[in-house]
Design a protein around this motif. Structure first.
Motif, mmCIF file in Angstrom:
data_model
loop_
_atom_site.group_PDB
_atom_site.id
_atom_site.type_symbol
_atom_site.label_atom_id
_atom_site.label_comp_id
_atom_site.label_asym_id
_atom_site.label_seq_id
_atom_site.Cartn_x
_atom_site.Cartn_y
_atom_site.Cartn_z
ATOM 1 N N VAL A 35 0.840 -1.203 0.000
ATOM 2 C CA VAL A 35 0.000 0.000 0.000
ATOM 3 C C VAL A 35 0.872 1.248 0.000
ATOM 4 O O VAL A 35 0.620 2.203 -0.756
ATOM 5 N N LYS A 36 1.913 1.268 0.788
ATOM 6 C CA LYS A 36 2.797 2.436 0.875
ATOM 7 C C LYS A 36 3.463 2.716 -0.479
ATOM 8 O O LYS A 36 3.493 3.845 -0.953
ATOM 9 N N ASN A 94 1.733 6.323 -4.898
ATOM 10 C CA ASN A 94 2.100 7.211 -6.006
ATOM 11 C C ASN A 94 2.373 6.441 -7.297
ATOM 12 O O ASN A 94 2.960 6.973 -8.229
ATOM 13 N N TYR A 95 1.960 5.207 -7.336
ATOM 14 C CA TYR A 95 2.201 4.359 -8.490
ATOM 15 C C TYR A 95 1.041 4.537 -9.465
ATOM 16 O O TYR A 95 -0.098 4.204 -9.142
ATOM 17 N N ASP A 106 3.281 13.012 -17.595
ATOM 18 C CA ASP A 106 2.922 13.788 -16.413
ATOM 19 C C ASP A 106 1.511 14.360 -16.504
ATOM 20 O O ASP A 106 0.852 14.567 -15.492
ATOM 21 N N TRP A 107 1.049 14.658 -17.724
ATOM 22 C CA TRP A 107 -0.265 15.278 -17.893
ATOM 23 C C TRP A 107 -1.404 14.255 -17.909
ATOM 24 O O TRP A 107 -2.565 14.603 -17.959
ATOM 25 N N MET A 108 -1.075 12.954 -17.827
ATOM 26 C CA MET A 108 -2.096 11.902 -17.858
ATOM 27 C C MET A 108 -2.364 11.383 -16.438
ATOM 28 O O MET A 108 -1.493 11.426 -15.583
ATOM 29 N N ASP A 109 -3.567 10.907 -16.249
ATOM 30 C CA ASP A 109 -3.919 10.236 -14.995
ATOM 31 C C ASP A 109 -3.904 8.725 -15.225
ATOM 32 O O ASP A 109 -4.182 8.246 -16.320
ATOM 33 N N GLY A 110 -3.638 8.038 -14.200
ATOM 34 C CA GLY A 110 -3.666 6.587 -14.291
ATOM 35 C C GLY A 110 -3.721 6.001 -12.882
ATOM 36 O O GLY A 110 -3.480 6.685 -11.892
ATOM 37 N N ASN A 111 -4.070 4.752 -12.797
ATOM 38 C CA ASN A 111 -4.004 4.064 -11.499
ATOM 39 C C ASN A 111 -3.712 2.599 -11.745
ATOM 40 O O ASN A 111 -3.918 2.081 -12.832
ATOM 41 N N VAL A 112 -3.215 1.980 -10.733
ATOM 42 C CA VAL A 112 -2.824 0.581 -10.817
ATOM 43 C C VAL A 112 -3.499 -0.160 -9.668
ATOM 44 O O VAL A 112 -3.566 0.336 -8.554
ATOM 45 N N LYS A 113 -3.999 -1.315 -9.976
ATOM 46 C CA LYS A 113 -4.591 -2.185 -8.948
ATOM 47 C C LYS A 113 -3.623 -3.341 -8.708
ATOM 48 O O LYS A 113 -3.134 -3.965 -9.646
ATOM 49 N N PHE A 114 -3.351 -3.600 -7.479
ATOM 50 C CA PHE A 114 -2.482 -4.721 -7.118
ATOM 51 C C PHE A 114 -3.342 -5.878 -6.637
ATOM 52 O O PHE A 114 -4.287 -5.686 -5.878
#
Length: 115
Positions: free
Chosen positions: A83-84, A88-89, A97-105
């Motif tokens: 989680v830590k 910011n991953y 830098d101008w794009m958003d994204g997210n990652v699921k673990f």
């Protein structure tokens, strides 16, 4: 002399009554010895059964719980670290830098088996 004979007679009676009480006590002890021996044997057998049961309870219950706690603590620490690091991953392969994204673990664990 009459007083001495009377005291001797009374003393003999007390001694006789004491001997009878001692004899009765010895007979009671003799008659109770098998029950005492049986009780001691049952106590010894019960103590052995209790000892074996406690050993089995420790092996199959307490130790497994203790091992699970250690495993749970290790697992919890790994989850906290994941989680830590992931806060910011934003992408696996990189992202502008101008794009958003997210990652699921997804955290894979060993199979849970019913014993």
């Amino acid at each position: 002399m009459s007083k001495g004979a009377s005291d001797l007679k009374n003393g003999t009676k007390v001694l006789y009554n004491g001997a009878v009480a001692l004899y009765d006590g010895v007979n009671a002890m003799k008659n109770g010895a098998p029950a005492l021996t049986d009780g001691i044997t049952r106590l010894k057998d019960g103590a052995m059964q209790l000892s074996e049961g406690l050993s089995q309870f420790n092996e199959k219950g307490i130790q497994k719980l203790a091992d699970s706690v250690d495993d749970a603590e290790t697992f919890t620490e790994r989850l906290k670290a994941t989680v830590k690091v992931s806060k910011n991953y934003r992408a696996f392969a990189g992202i502008s830098d101008w794009m958003d994204g997210n990652v699921k673990f997804i955290y894979k664990t060993a199979e849970i088996k019913d014993k």
